[in-house]
Scaffold this motif. Sequence first.
Motif, PDB file in Angstrom:
ATOM      1  N   MET A 187       0.849  -1.254  -0.028  1.00 43.54           N
ATOM      2  CA  MET A 187       0.093  -0.010   0.120  1.00 43.54           C
ATOM      3  C   MET A 187       0.884   1.273  -0.094  1.00 43.54           C
ATOM      4  N   MET A 188       1.978   1.341   0.849  1.00 42.90           N
ATOM      5  CA  MET A 188       2.770   2.415   0.945  1.00 42.90           C
ATOM      6  C   MET A 188       3.598   2.606  -0.276  1.00 42.90           C
ATOM      7  N   VAL A 189       4.086   1.411  -1.151  1.00 45.09           N
ATOM      8  CA  VAL A 189       4.726   1.643  -2.278  1.00 45.09           C
ATOM      9  C   VAL A 189       3.919   2.136  -3.301  1.00 45.09           C
ATOM     10  N   PHE A 190       2.623   1.795  -3.417  1.00 40.55           N
ATOM     11  CA  PHE A 190       1.650   2.400  -4.417  1.00 40.55           C
ATOM     12  C   PHE A 190       1.527   3.938  -4.135  1.00 40.55           C
ATOM     13  N   MET A 191       1.255   4.205  -2.894  1.00 45.86           N
ATOM     14  CA  MET A 191       0.993   5.644  -2.521  1.00 45.86           C
ATOM     15  C   MET A 191       2.178   6.614  -2.927  1.00 45.86           C
ATOM     16  N   SER A 192       3.539   5.847  -2.636  1.00 50.36           N
ATOM     17  CA  SER A 192       4.626   6.499  -2.912  1.00 50.36           C
ATOM     18  C   SER A 192       4.989   6.965  -4.408  1.00 50.36           C
ATOM     19  N   THR A 193       4.423   5.916  -5.175  1.00 46.08           N
ATOM     20  CA  THR A 193       4.655   6.061  -6.607  1.00 46.08           C
ATOM     21  C   THR A 193       3.617   7.241  -7.120  1.00 46.08           C
ATOM     22  N   ALA A 194       2.299   7.311  -6.544  1.00 45.70           N
ATOM     23  CA  ALA A 194       1.674   8.378  -6.805  1.00 45.70           C
ATOM     24  C   ALA A 194       1.950   9.838  -6.349  1.00 45.70           C
ATOM     25  N   VAL A 195       2.707   9.663  -5.103  1.00 44.15           N
ATOM     26  CA  VAL A 195       3.462  11.069  -4.556  1.00 44.15           C
ATOM     27  C   VAL A 195       4.612  11.266  -5.483  1.00 44.15           C
ATOM     28  N   GLY A 197       4.843  10.855  -8.894  1.00 43.19           N
ATOM     29  CA  GLY A 197       4.049  11.473  -9.978  1.00 43.19           C
ATOM     30  C   GLY A 197       3.671  12.975  -9.900  1.00 43.19           C
ATOM     31  N   GLU A 198       3.083  13.365  -8.750  1.00 41.01           N
ATOM     32  CA  GLU A 198       2.781  14.562  -8.268  1.00 41.01           C
ATOM     33  C   GLU A 198       4.010  15.512  -8.472  1.00 41.01           C
ATOM     34  N   GLY A 199       5.043  15.133  -7.680  1.00 43.17           N
ATOM     35  CA  GLY A 199       6.476  15.841  -7.952  1.00 43.17           C
ATOM     36  C   GLY A 199       6.820  15.995  -9.280  1.00 43.17           C
ATOM     37  N   LEU A 200       6.795  15.073 -10.157  1.00 44.56           N
ATOM     38  CA  LEU A 200       7.226  15.117 -11.571  1.00 44.56           C
ATOM     39  C   LEU A 200       6.297  15.776 -12.449  1.00 44.56           C
ATOM     40  N   ALA A 201       5.269  15.654 -12.049  1.00 46.71           N
ATOM     41  CA  ALA A 201       4.094  16.843 -12.808  1.00 46.71           C
ATOM     42  C   ALA A 201       4.401  18.158 -12.549  1.00 46.71           C
ATOM     43  N   PHE A 202       4.558  18.351 -11.210  1.00 47.27           N
ATOM     44  CA  PHE A 202       4.932  19.723 -10.741  1.00 47.27           C
ATOM     45  C   PHE A 202       6.305  20.360 -11.545  1.00 47.27           C
ATOM     46  N   GLY A 203       7.173  19.449 -11.347  1.00 46.78           N
ATOM     47  CA  GLY A 203       8.337  20.071 -11.981  1.00 46.78           C
ATOM     48  C   GLY A 203       8.354  20.144 -13.457  1.00 46.78           C
ATOM     49  N   GLU A 204       7.590  19.154 -14.182  1.00 50.84           N
ATOM     50  CA  GLU A 204       7.776  19.171 -15.552  1.00 50.84           C
ATOM     51  C   GLU A 204       6.895  20.357 -15.882  1.00 50.84           C
ATOM     52  N   ARG A 205       5.824  20.934 -15.431  1.00 49.68           N
ATOM     53  CA  ARG A 205       5.120  21.924 -15.920  1.00 49.68           C
ATOM     54  C   ARG A 205       5.779  23.239 -15.701  1.00 49.68           C
ATOM     55  N   ALA A 206       6.811  23.159 -14.587  1.00 50.43           N
ATOM     56  CA  ALA A 206       7.873  24.102 -14.372  1.00 50.43           C
ATOM     57  C   ALA A 206       8.869  24.363 -15.498  1.00 50.43           C
ATOM     58  N   GLY A 207       9.082  23.402 -16.414  1.00 51.93           N
ATOM     59  CA  GLY A 207      10.097  23.360 -17.466  1.00 51.93           C
ATOM     60  C   GLY A 207      11.401  22.527 -17.192  1.00 51.93           C
ATOM     61  N   LEU A 208      11.218  21.548 -15.887  1.00 52.53           N
ATOM     62  CA  LEU A 208      12.361  21.023 -15.448  1.00 52.53           C
ATOM     63  C   LEU A 208      12.456  19.521 -16.399  1.00 52.53           C
ATOM     64  N   ASP A 209      13.685  19.196 -16.786  1.00 53.78           N
ATOM     65  CA  ASP A 209      14.017  17.864 -17.726  1.00 53.78           C
ATOM     66  C   ASP A 209      13.514  16.792 -16.610  1.00 53.78           C
ATOM     67  N   ARG A 210      12.932  15.644 -17.040  1.00 53.03           N
ATOM     68  CA  ARG A 210      12.441  14.640 -16.544  1.00 53.03           C
ATOM     69  C   ARG A 210      13.568  13.841 -15.737  1.00 53.03           C
ATOM     70  N   ALA A 211      14.545  13.403 -16.738  1.00 52.53           N
ATOM     71  CA  ALA A 211      15.726  12.590 -16.199  1.00 52.53           C
ATOM     72  C   ALA A 211      16.395  13.346 -14.871  1.00 52.53           C
ATOM     73  N   LEU A 212      16.604  14.793 -15.172  1.00 56.50           N
ATOM     74  CA  LEU A 212      17.071  15.719 -14.043  1.00 56.50           C
ATOM     75  C   LEU A 212      16.320  15.417 -12.737  1.00 56.50           C
TER      76      LEU A 212
END
Length: 307
Positions: A187-195, A197-212
Amino acid sequence: MKDVNHERTSSSPRIGWIGIGAMGRPMCLNLLKAGHALTVFDKVPTQCEPVVAAGANAALSARDAAAQSDVVFSTIFDDSSLRALFLSDGGIAAAAAAGQVFVDMSTVSPEASAEVAEALAQRGASWLRAPVSGTVSLAASAQLSCFVSGPREAFAAVQPLLACLTARQSYVGGGDEARVIKLMINMMVFMSTAVLGEGLAFGERAGLDRALMVDAINDSIVGSAHYRTKADKLKQREYGAAGPISLVVKDLDLALAVARDNAVALPISSLVRQYLGMMQQRDLSHLDIAALADVPAWSSAPDGEAR
């Protein structure tokens, strides 16, 4: 309970294994590498071929594999498969012998597990719940973690075998505690994966490179073994399944059912379950759990579609 090294074997117990899937196969190979005799069965016979080629014997049925073994391991998909294997007419429990030890490494419900435990106890056999935590690659290198509950004497008897399969074997109680621990971790693995995703979505919309971003997360205080294991998949959005969404849904539904039985509110897990439902609607059930990290970005993608 009799010692598994009883009069029928001179040095080590005869081992059976039922269910030769992605995790079961490398664990069987590790037992063979350690010099143990092994009898295997899977309802799909071709699943056994790599293990038989490495020296295992193939049984004609699950019941036949159990009859030839002192210690019987199983890796089963779900509750219905577990009940069918052990509790159906002609199932294993009805023919279990006093002194046999059954070690189930599946992710199933405490309820189904307790039913099997009771049926085996009536025959004088022991039931160990021993779900593992880790990936297929960790199974191959015997670096999984294992949580075990059930009769302590049975755990002591089979711990040397578990040590061939896992790096850590933690005894956690006399009942189905190990089932609850495994569901909690998943359950915690699944929640942490969604968390993530929110971080990556936040950074990506601000122009950050995904691998970075992935590297920065893993180099920070919030980095984890799970994130590091999925790093390449996340960077490349390559989600070939090691643990497909279909299995994730099954495990999370089990956890939510246990929560309902115990009157525990799990709002974040419930949200993640909605995300998984969205993935199922998009026919993405075959993808790896890492694909869950893309769900928070869908609503902000220009075309509204998964990337």
